[in-house]
Write a protein that holds these residues in place. Structure first.
Motif, PDB file in Angstrom:
ATOM      1  N   GLY A  77      87.466  17.419  37.653  1.00 10.03           N
ATOM      2  CA  GLY A  77      88.215  16.893  38.784  1.00 10.03           C
ATOM      3  C   GLY A  77      88.666  18.011  39.701  1.00 10.03           C
ATOM      4  O   GLY A  77      88.815  19.163  39.289  1.00 10.03           O
ATOM      5  N   GLU A  78      88.898  17.666  40.954  1.00 12.67           N
ATOM      6  CA  GLU A  78      89.233  18.679  41.959  1.00 12.67           C
ATOM      7  C   GLU A  78      90.544  19.397  41.691  1.00 12.67           C
ATOM      8  O   GLU A  78      90.742  20.533  42.117  1.00 12.67           O
ATOM      9  N   LYS A  79      91.445  18.769  40.942  1.00 18.03           N
ATOM     10  CA  LYS A  79      92.754  19.386  40.695  1.00 18.03           C
ATOM     11  C   LYS A  79      92.682  20.583  39.766  1.00 18.03           C
ATOM     12  O   LYS A  79      93.666  21.293  39.589  1.00 18.03           O
ATOM     13  N   ILE A  80      91.519  20.825  39.169  1.00 18.56           N
ATOM     14  CA  ILE A  80      91.407  21.975  38.273  1.00 18.56           C
ATOM     15  C   ILE A  80      91.667  23.279  39.018  1.00 18.56           C
ATOM     16  O   ILE A  80      92.184  24.239  38.442  1.00 18.56           O
ATOM     17  N   THR A  81      91.352  23.323  40.321  1.00 15.47           N
ATOM     18  CA  THR A  81      91.510  24.577  41.057  1.00 15.47           C
ATOM     19  C   THR A  81      92.965  25.014  41.150  1.00 15.47           C
ATOM     20  O   THR A  81      93.252  26.200  41.289  1.00 15.47           O
ATOM     21  N   GLU A  82      93.896  24.060  41.036  1.00 20.94           N
ATOM     22  CA  GLU A  82      95.312  24.410  41.055  1.00 20.94           C
ATOM     23  C   GLU A  82      95.721  25.164  39.794  1.00 20.94           C
ATOM     24  O   GLU A  82      96.792  25.767  39.741  1.00 20.94           O
ATOM     25  N   HIS A  83      94.867  25.120  38.783  1.00 20.38           N
ATOM     26  CA  HIS A  83      95.158  25.760  37.498  1.00 20.38           C
ATOM     27  C   HIS A  83      94.086  26.782  37.129  1.00 20.38           C
ATOM     28  O   HIS A  83      93.976  27.178  35.973  1.00 20.38           O
ATOM     29  N   LEU A  84      93.317  27.246  38.120  1.00 21.16           N
ATOM     30  CA  LEU A  84      92.140  28.057  37.831  1.00 21.16           C
ATOM     31  C   LEU A  84      92.306  29.493  38.317  1.00 21.16           C
ATOM     32  O   LEU A  84      92.631  29.748  39.473  1.00 21.16           O
ATOM     33  N   VAL A  85      92.048  30.423  37.396  1.00 19.40           N
ATOM     34  CA  VAL A  85      91.949  31.839  37.724  1.00 19.40           C
ATOM     35  C   VAL A  85      90.494  32.250  37.547  1.00 19.40           C
ATOM     36  O   VAL A  85      89.886  31.961  36.514  1.00 19.40           O
ATOM     37  N   VAL A  86      89.936  32.907  38.537  1.00 16.61           N
ATOM     38  CA  VAL A  86      88.568  33.416  38.460  1.00 16.61           C
ATOM     39  C   VAL A  86      88.631  34.921  38.299  1.00 16.61           C
ATOM     40  O   VAL A  86      89.179  35.630  39.153  1.00 16.61           O
ATOM     41  N   THR A  87      88.120  35.422  37.179  1.00 16.38           N
ATOM     42  CA  THR A  87      88.125  36.866  36.947  1.00 16.38           C
ATOM     43  C   THR A  87      86.778  37.447  37.325  1.00 16.38           C
ATOM     44  O   THR A  87      85.728  36.856  37.053  1.00 16.38           O
ATOM     45  N   LEU A  88      86.831  38.616  37.964  1.00 22.26           N
ATOM     46  CA  LEU A  88      85.625  39.260  38.470  1.00 22.26           C
ATOM     47  C   LEU A  88      85.445  40.615  37.792  1.00 22.26           C
ATOM     48  O   LEU A  88      86.430  41.284  37.449  1.00 22.26           O
ATOM     49  N   PRO A  89      84.198  41.036  37.590  1.00 21.69           N
ATOM     50  CA  PRO A  89      83.942  42.206  36.751  1.00 21.69           C
ATOM     51  C   PRO A  89      84.249  43.545  37.389  1.00 21.69           C
ATOM     52  O   PRO A  89      84.308  44.573  36.685  1.00 21.69           O
ATOM     53  N   ASP A  90      84.443  43.598  38.716  1.00 17.43           N
ATOM     54  CA  ASP A  90      84.692  44.888  39.364  1.00 17.43           C
ATOM     55  C   ASP A  90      85.484  44.658  40.650  1.00 17.43           C
ATOM     56  O   ASP A  90      85.565  43.540  41.174  1.00 17.43           O
ATOM     57  N   GLU A 139      91.558  31.145  49.308  1.00 14.47           N
ATOM     58  CA  GLU A 139      92.095  30.147  50.223  1.00 14.47           C
ATOM     59  C   GLU A 139      91.199  28.910  50.287  1.00 14.47           C
ATOM     60  O   GLU A 139      91.687  27.780  50.394  1.00 14.47           O
ATOM     61  N   ILE A 140      89.896  29.105  50.198  1.00  8.73           N
ATOM     62  CA  ILE A 140      88.972  27.972  50.312  1.00  8.73           C
ATOM     63  C   ILE A 140      89.179  26.974  49.176  1.00  8.73           C
ATOM     64  O   ILE A 140      89.215  25.757  49.380  1.00  8.73           O
ATOM     65  N   PHE A 141      89.327  27.497  47.944  1.00  8.45           N
ATOM     66  CA  PHE A 141      89.407  26.622  46.784  1.00  8.45           C
ATOM     67  C   PHE A 141      90.825  26.502  46.200  1.00  8.45           C
ATOM     68  O   PHE A 141      91.021  25.780  45.220  1.00  8.45           O
ATOM     69  N   ASN A 142      91.791  27.214  46.775  1.00  6.31           N
ATOM     70  CA  ASN A 142      93.154  27.195  46.231  1.00  6.31           C
ATOM     71  C   ASN A 142      93.158  27.667  44.773  1.00  6.31           C
ATOM     72  O   ASN A 142      93.682  27.018  43.871  1.00  6.31           O
ATOM     73  N   ILE A 143      92.528  28.817  44.548  1.00  2.00           N
ATOM     74  CA  ILE A 143      92.452  29.404  43.214  1.00  2.00           C
ATOM     75  C   ILE A 143      93.090  30.784  43.233  1.00  2.00           C
ATOM     76  O   ILE A 143      93.457  31.304  44.276  1.00  2.00           O
ATOM     77  N   TRP A 144      93.230  31.368  42.036  1.00  2.00           N
ATOM     78  CA  TRP A 144      93.593  32.774  41.923  1.00  2.00           C
ATOM     79  C   TRP A 144      92.339  33.584  41.642  1.00  2.00           C
ATOM     80  O   TRP A 144      91.438  33.130  40.923  1.00  2.00           O
ATOM     81  N   LEU A 145      92.279  34.788  42.185  1.00  2.00           N
ATOM     82  CA  LEU A 145      91.248  35.758  41.838  1.00  2.00           C
ATOM     83  C   LEU A 145      91.922  36.946  41.173  1.00  2.00           C
ATOM     84  O   LEU A 145      93.026  37.332  41.567  1.00  2.00           O
ATOM     85  N   ALA A 146      91.267  37.521  40.180  1.00  2.00           N
ATOM     86  CA  ALA A 146      91.887  38.638  39.476  1.00  2.00           C
ATOM     87  C   ALA A 146      90.830  39.541  38.875  1.00  2.00           C
ATOM     88  O   ALA A 146      89.800  39.064  38.401  1.00  2.00           O
TER      89      ALA A 146
END
Length: 413
Positions: free
Chosen positions: A110-123, A135-142
């Motif tokens: 469901g679309e509400k998952i983005t409110e609880h989603l952190v996307v971790t990136l390797p570098d 901002e596009i998906f209303n997520i956290w990046l880390a």
């Protein structure tokens, strides 16, 4: 948003294509080497501060148990995780790949998952180049290294994620929760402790083999309506979003395999699979739909309902059993019940009706004379129970299902 402080123990679900990356993030958060799995199984690790659910690869299109993975995750985190962490591997840091994974999670949870989603990136390079996705998906990046210190802050102003139960009854999840708790408790007692030691245990051996009911047939025979008749026999309060889409039409309404999982009225999880008409010329990518159906339609793990409309047996349905067997690659007749719909149109005896139509009689006899009649407009739920009793070995597959339990489950509305 919530003004409540986060719970003492936070539940975090780890997502991603590569198990080793999920392991690293989970071990960072727990401060231990709890996770070391390389296989596609669900693993749980706990401390007093965190409960980490290391999930299988939800992006694996060839997974045979996608629905079970979702049910297990929601059962172990019930009512839902405080946080989802999506680990992006170095091979998939292109924007199109990251967006595809986020979109897949939105489709699954469901679309509400983005409110609880952190996307971790390797570098840090990908962290900066993909910053606009926040901002596009209303997520956290880390970046990966900030996990443990940031988890509690990310959860500080949000209630737990609540899954939108469209495809699965919430009753399936709550009963599965009880079963998994027993499995994990046995692991603790058997020398594989999970709690308060930062160690992990898997539940791969505890995943039940969900029995599948596959509805096959041509367009307009009543496959979706019949699937809804079975669903509502156990729960008449289901709203339209929890049912299969069904409407009278000469055009295909079901254009892909649709799946719903229910406990009622079977007393055990059952997966209902509504399928498109594999022989309809207007069905795009028909072979892909057949391959998906094959995942559910396995000898010994399913029953096939070959749906035929009582008063409309066409030339296209002559030999349909053989044609389906050719597509699916095994003799489904050994596990098939012929389900005749529009029973309200029947005049006289069903047996006489079948005997008078040689092509239909041939199909029924090929399926060891297993056949049943549905009146899809009827509220008589006993017709579903009578169908279930015709499933080969139904009493061993559904030992909790009896006339008494069926009545108590189905007539509470």
């Amino acid at each position: 948003m919530s003004d409540k402080p986060p719970p003492e123990q936070l539940t975090v679900a780890l997502l991603g294509k590569r198990a080793e990356l999920r392991n690293i993030i989970g071990n960072m958060i727990l401060g231990s080497n709890a996770f070391n799995t390389e296989s596609n199984i669900l693993v749980v690790g706990e401390t007093s501060s965190f409960k980490i659910i290391n999930t299988p690869d939800f992006f694996d299109e060839e997974s045979l148990l996608p629905d079970q993975h979702i049910i297990d995750l929601m059962a172990l985190s019930h009512p839902g995780p405080d946080l989802f962490i999506l680990t992006i591997d170095p091979e998939n840091t292109q924007e199109v790949d990251v967006v595809a994974q986020i979109s897949k999670l939105e489709h699954t949870f469901g679309e509400k998952i983005t409110e609880h989603l952190v996307v971790t990136l390797p570098d840090m390079e990908s962290f900066h180049s993909l910053g606009h996705l926040k901002e596009i998906f209303n997520i956290w990046l880390a970046p990966d290294e900030s996990m443990a210190s940031e988890c509690r802050k990310w959860c500080s102003d949000r209630d737990p994620f609540l899954y939108d139960y469209k495809n699965y009854s919430q009753d399936v999840v709550t009963k599965r929760k009880t079963a998994l708790e027993k499995i994990l408790e046995k692991q603790r007692c058997g020398g594989d402790p999970l709690c308060h030691h930062g160690r992990a245990g898997n539940i791969a051996n505890g995943v039940p083999n969900i029995f599948n009911i596959i509805l096959l047939g041509l367009t307009g025979t009543g496959k979706s309506a019949s699937a809804n008749t079975i669903l509502t026999a156990g729960d008449c309060d289901l709203h339209s979003g929890q049912l299969f889409k069904s409407e009278p039409s000469s055009m295909p309404v079901t254009t892909q395999c649709e799946v719903k999982i229910t406990m009622k009225p079977f007393g055990a999880p059952v997966r209902l699979v509504d399928t498109p008409d594999f022989f309809n010329d207007q069905l795009e990518h028909s072979q892909a739909h057949v391959e998906e159906c094959k995942m559910y339609c396995q000898p010994g793990h399913c029953v096939v309902l070959l749906v035929l409309q009582l008063s409309r047996f066409t030339d296209a349905e002559v030999g349909i059993l053989e044609k389906l067997e050719d597509k699916l690659g095994w003799k489904i007749r050994e596990s098939t019940i012929v389900l005749l719909t529009h029973g309200e149109d029947l005049e006289g005896s069903l047996e006489e009706f079948i005997d008078a139509r040689a092509p239909l009689k041939n199909i029924v006899e090929s399926c060891s004379n297993r056949y049943h009649l549905f009146r899809n407009t009827s509220d008589n739920k006993k017709q579903v129970f009578e169908l279930i009793k015709k499933i080969p070995n139904y009493n061993t597959r559904f030992p909790k299902l009896t006339d008494k339990t069926f009545i108590s489950e189905c007539f509470v509305c």
